[in-house]
Motif scaffolding. Structure first.
Motif, PDB file in Angstrom:
ATOM      1  N   UNK A  38     -45.004  38.340 -19.661  1.00 26.82           N
ATOM      2  CA  UNK A  38     -46.024  38.803 -18.427  1.00 26.82           C
ATOM      3  C   UNK A  38     -45.771  38.437 -17.067  1.00 26.82           C
ATOM      4  N   UNK A  39     -44.108  39.498 -17.296  1.00 32.85           N
ATOM      5  CA  UNK A  39     -43.616  39.820 -15.822  1.00 32.85           C
ATOM      6  C   UNK A  39     -42.768  38.779 -15.579  1.00 32.85           C
ATOM      7  N   UNK A  40     -42.949  37.524 -16.121  1.00 32.03           N
ATOM      8  CA  UNK A  40     -41.734  36.463 -15.321  1.00 32.03           C
ATOM      9  C   UNK A  40     -40.290  36.194 -16.556  1.00 32.03           C
ATOM     10  N   UNK A  41     -39.933  34.934 -14.959  1.00 34.60           N
ATOM     11  CA  UNK A  41     -38.135  34.778 -16.093  1.00 34.60           C
ATOM     12  C   UNK A  41     -38.966  34.470 -17.034  1.00 34.60           C
ATOM     13  N   UNK A  42     -37.896  34.832 -17.977  1.00 32.68           N
ATOM     14  CA  UNK A  42     -38.482  34.101 -19.578  1.00 32.68           C
ATOM     15  C   UNK A  42     -37.881  32.478 -19.575  1.00 32.68           C
ATOM     16  N   UNK A  43     -36.325  32.168 -18.375  1.00 34.50           N
ATOM     17  CA  UNK A  43     -35.467  30.705 -18.928  1.00 34.50           C
ATOM     18  C   UNK A  43     -36.994  29.682 -17.926  1.00 34.50           C
ATOM     19  N   UNK A  44     -37.525  30.166 -16.781  1.00 36.78           N
ATOM     20  CA  UNK A  44     -38.686  29.270 -16.896  1.00 36.78           C
ATOM     21  C   UNK A  44     -39.353  28.727 -17.853  1.00 36.78           C
ATOM     22  N   UNK A  45     -39.193  28.921 -19.181  1.00 35.32           N
ATOM     23  CA  UNK A  45     -40.130  28.362 -20.103  1.00 35.32           C
ATOM     24  C   UNK A  45     -39.250  26.864 -20.147  1.00 35.32           C
ATOM     25  N   UNK A  46     -37.994  27.342 -20.791  1.00 30.47           N
ATOM     26  CA  UNK A  46     -37.026  26.370 -20.946  1.00 30.47           C
ATOM     27  C   UNK A  46     -36.993  24.480 -20.207  1.00 30.47           C
ATOM     28  N   UNK A  47     -37.330  25.291 -18.545  1.00 32.95           N
ATOM     29  CA  UNK A  47     -37.833  23.752 -18.014  1.00 32.95           C
ATOM     30  C   UNK A  47     -38.748  23.458 -18.239  1.00 32.95           C
ATOM     31  N   UNK A  48     -40.090  24.555 -18.201  1.00 34.94           N
ATOM     32  CA  UNK A  48     -41.055  24.056 -18.378  1.00 34.94           C
ATOM     33  C   UNK A  48     -41.333  23.048 -19.803  1.00 34.94           C
TER      34      UNK A  48
END
Length: 185
Positions: A38-48
Motif C-alpha cells: 500500500x506504499x506505507x512503512x512496512x516496519x509500522x506493522x511490527x509496532x501495530x
C-alpha cells in the motif's frame, strides 16, 4: 484435547498460547507485506502487532477482572498475573485501542490501515479459535447427536457429553471470510 502441546521439565507450551503466538506472527508477516504493497512503512506493522499484543492482553485481563469483581479469588495478585482469565471481548477492545493510538500517533491514513487489517484480524481470530478447540476451554456448543459431535474429556473444562464443536464452525467461517476479504482487498 491437548491443553499442553509440549512439556520439557517445568516448561509447558500451552496450545492456546501457541495458537495466539502463531496468530500474531502471521499477522505481523502479512501486515508488513500489505503495508509495503500500500506504499506505507512496512516496519509500522511490527509496532501495530506489538501494540495489539500488549493492548489485547491488558484489555483481556482488565475485562476479566471487571467481570469477576464479586469473586475475591479472581482479584488476587496471583490470579491477576496468571495466564488464565483472558476474555476475548476485552482483548479485542484493548487491542483496538492500542492499534488506533499507534495509527493516530504515526499519522497514517486510518481507513487505509484498517482496510489492510480486516482480513488479517479475521485470520487471527481463526488461530485463536483453534487454540480454544485444542485446549478444550469450554467454548463448546450445545449437546448434540449429529455425527460430528464431540466430547472433550481432557479439556480444560472437560465434558463427556457430545456437543457441537463450535470452535471448528467458527474456524471454518473465519477462514472463508479471510479468503473472501483477501481476494477482494
Amino acid at each position: 484435547m491437548y491443553p499442553i502441546i509440549l512439556q520439557i521439565g517445568p516448561i509447558k507450551i500451552y496450545s492456546y498460547g501457541l495458537m495466539m503466538a502463531m496468530a500474531f506472527l502471521m499477522a505481523g508477516f502479512l501486515l508488513r507485506r500489505e503495508l509495503k504493497r500500500a506504499g506505507l512503512a512496512a516496519d509500522m506493522g511490527d509496532l501495530i502487532v506489538i501494540g495489539a499484543v500488549l493492548g489485547g492482553i491488558i484489555g483481556a485481563k482488565l475485562y476479566s477482572i471487571v467481570e469477576n469483581l464479586n469473586d475475591p479469588d479472581a482479584l488476587s495478585l496471583r490470579s491477576i498475573f496468571s495466564g488464565s482469565g483472558l476474555v476475548w471481548y476485552g482483548g479485542f477492545m484493548g487491542g483496538t485501542i492500542a492499534v488506533l493510538a499507534i495509527i493516530w500517533l504515526k499519522r497514517v491514513p486510518l481507513l487505509k490501515v484498517l482496510d489492510l487489517l480486516a482480513p488479517i484480524l479475521i485470520l487471527g481470530y481463526a488461530f485463536g479459535r483453534m487454540g480454544c478447540f485444542l485446549s478444550g476451554d469450554g467454548c463448546y456448543g450445545p449437546p448434540t447427536d449429529v455425527p460430528w459431535g464431540m466430547s472433550f474429556p481432557n479439556g480444560i473444562f472437560p465434558t463427556l457429553e457430545r456437543v457441537h464443536p463450535t470452535p471448528l464452525y467458527e474456524i471454518t467461517i473465519s477462514l472463508m471470510a479471510f479468503a473472501f476479504l483477501w481476494k477482494v482487498r
